[in-house]
Design a protein around this motif. Structure first.
Motif, mmCIF file in Angstrom:
data_model
loop_
_atom_site.group_PDB
_atom_site.id
_atom_site.type_symbol
_atom_site.label_atom_id
_atom_site.label_comp_id
_atom_site.label_asym_id
_atom_site.label_seq_id
_atom_site.Cartn_x
_atom_site.Cartn_y
_atom_site.Cartn_z
ATOM 1 N N LEU A 1 0.780 -1.232 0.000
ATOM 2 C CA LEU A 1 0.000 0.000 0.000
ATOM 3 C C LEU A 1 0.821 1.295 0.000
ATOM 4 O O LEU A 1 0.514 2.210 -0.770
ATOM 5 C CB LEU A 1 -0.970 -0.004 1.184
ATOM 6 N N PRO A 2 1.848 1.446 0.848
ATOM 7 C CA PRO A 2 2.551 2.741 0.834
ATOM 8 C C PRO A 2 3.191 3.064 -0.498
ATOM 9 O O PRO A 2 3.265 4.232 -0.895
ATOM 10 C CB PRO A 2 3.594 2.585 1.947
ATOM 11 N N TYR A 3 3.659 2.048 -1.225
ATOM 12 C CA TYR A 3 4.265 2.288 -2.525
ATOM 13 C C TYR A 3 3.221 2.737 -3.542
ATOM 14 O O TYR A 3 3.500 3.587 -4.401
ATOM 15 C CB TYR A 3 4.964 1.021 -3.018
ATOM 16 N N VAL A 4 2.025 2.163 -3.436
ATOM 17 C CA VAL A 4 0.948 2.549 -4.341
ATOM 18 C C VAL A 4 0.410 3.927 -3.982
ATOM 19 O O VAL A 4 0.192 4.777 -4.855
ATOM 20 C CB VAL A 4 -0.188 1.504 -4.293
ATOM 21 N N VAL A 5 0.227 4.178 -2.697
ATOM 22 C CA VAL A 5 -0.400 5.408 -2.245
ATOM 23 C C VAL A 5 0.498 6.621 -2.437
ATOM 24 O O VAL A 5 0.051 7.687 -2.870
ATOM 25 C CB VAL A 5 -0.814 5.274 -0.760
ATOM 26 N N GLN A 6 1.790 6.487 -2.124
ATOM 27 C CA GLN A 6 2.664 7.668 -2.120
ATOM 28 C C GLN A 6 2.829 8.297 -3.498
ATOM 29 O O GLN A 6 3.153 9.485 -3.615
ATOM 30 C CB GLN A 6 4.031 7.317 -1.546
#
Length: 302
Positions: free
Chosen positions: A230-235
């Motif tokens: 998720l953090p890689y997709v969201v950022q």
């Protein structure tokens, strides 16, 4: 059963039930496979029942074995605790523990357990493995893992469950998200955004259920298999994610993301440690469980 019934036969029966394997039971008992097979033969003659039959996944207990297991396991645990037959563990000796964790557990649980293990047993080694829900019970029962820490419930009489902590949820967006800039966006704000969710057997079904309950299912634009994604997709996007809170705060320290409070409650999930029952759980495993519990007690409350 008669009062002169051999306690070692009870141990043999319990471990055969839990491991579903003559080989694994022999390893845990510290005896040879023929010794376990001989004990099983005595049990069959004594009880007048096959107790276990061979199946594609190992030994399958009969209905009589299913009936006998709960009271025999309970009695054996009482005897073990009363007589102190569990082998003590010496933390100064070199040893290795195997811990089953999800990707979320590797982010939040692993650093704390590793720090506690290093402090208490500097010569101990730790091996971390991923686990699948359909094989986790067998992996623990057969001694392939010493413990599993997970939020999905492993509902099996072959395992002991020890609750560790409860986990709430927070929203996550890119640090430079062009619209969601307040720490408390409302439902109307989230209704205008596109969302990313985690599908699969993570044990965290609350975020998906919340989106469905609040009529935001049609706003789900991306589905992934792991929370660690998720953090890689969201950022690098304008997507919104709902993430377990402790994990979210850990990820916010290393990624260009920002957290916010959700406008509606999501029921927290309970994270627990799973181990074998006695006598399969020896002194080292019991000691390791206490290390995990101590480490989780020191987990900061957000």
């Amino acid at each position: 059963m008669a009062g002169d019934f051999d306690l070692n036969l009870v141990r043999t029966f319990v471990l055969l039930y839990e491991t579903r394997s003559v080989t694994a039971a022999a390893d845990l008992l510290g005896v040879t496979q023929p010794t376990v097979s001989y004990g099983l033969g005595k049990l069959r003659r004594r009880l007048g029942d096959e107790l276990f039959v061979r199946g594609p996944g190992g030994l399958i207990p009969t209905s009589e074995a299913e009936r006998l297991y709960p009271p025999l396991r309970g009695a054996l645990e009482q005897v073990t605790e009363t007589l102190g037959t569990t082998t003590e563990f010496d933390p100064d000796r070199p040893t290795q523990f195997t811990l089953g964790l999800s990707d979320l557990g590797e982010v939040t649980v692993l650093p704390l357990v590793l720090a506690e293990l290093t402090a208490q047993a500097p010569r101990a080694r730790l091996r971390v493995q991923a686990f699948a829900l359909d094989t986790a019970v067998d992996q623990l029962a057969r001694g392939e893992m010493d413990a599993i820490v997970a939020s999905p419930v492993l509902d099996s009489p072959r395992l002991r469950r020890t609750a560790l902590f409860t986990e709430g949820y927070a929203g996550m967006v890119a640090a430079d998200h062009p619209r969601l800039r307040t720490p408390n966006p409302g439902h109307a704000d989230l209704e205008q955004e596109r969302h990313v969710v985690v599908d699969g057997a993570s044990g965290h079904t609350g975020p998906r259920k919340a989106l469905i309950e609040h009529r935001l299912e049609d706003r789900i634009a991306v589905r992934v298999t792991r929370f660690a994604t998720l953090p890689y997709v969201v950022q690098d996007s304008e997507l919104v994610a709902i993430v377990p809170e402790r994990v979210a705060r850990a990820l916010a320290r290393t990624h260009a993301v920002r957290l916010f409070a959700l406008p509606w409650p999501i029921e927290p999930v309970e994270v627990a440690a799973y181990t074998r029952h006695a006598p399969g759980r020896g002194g080292p495993q019991q000691w390791f469980l206490e290390v995990i519990r101590t480490a989780m007690d020191r987990m900061p409350a957000w």
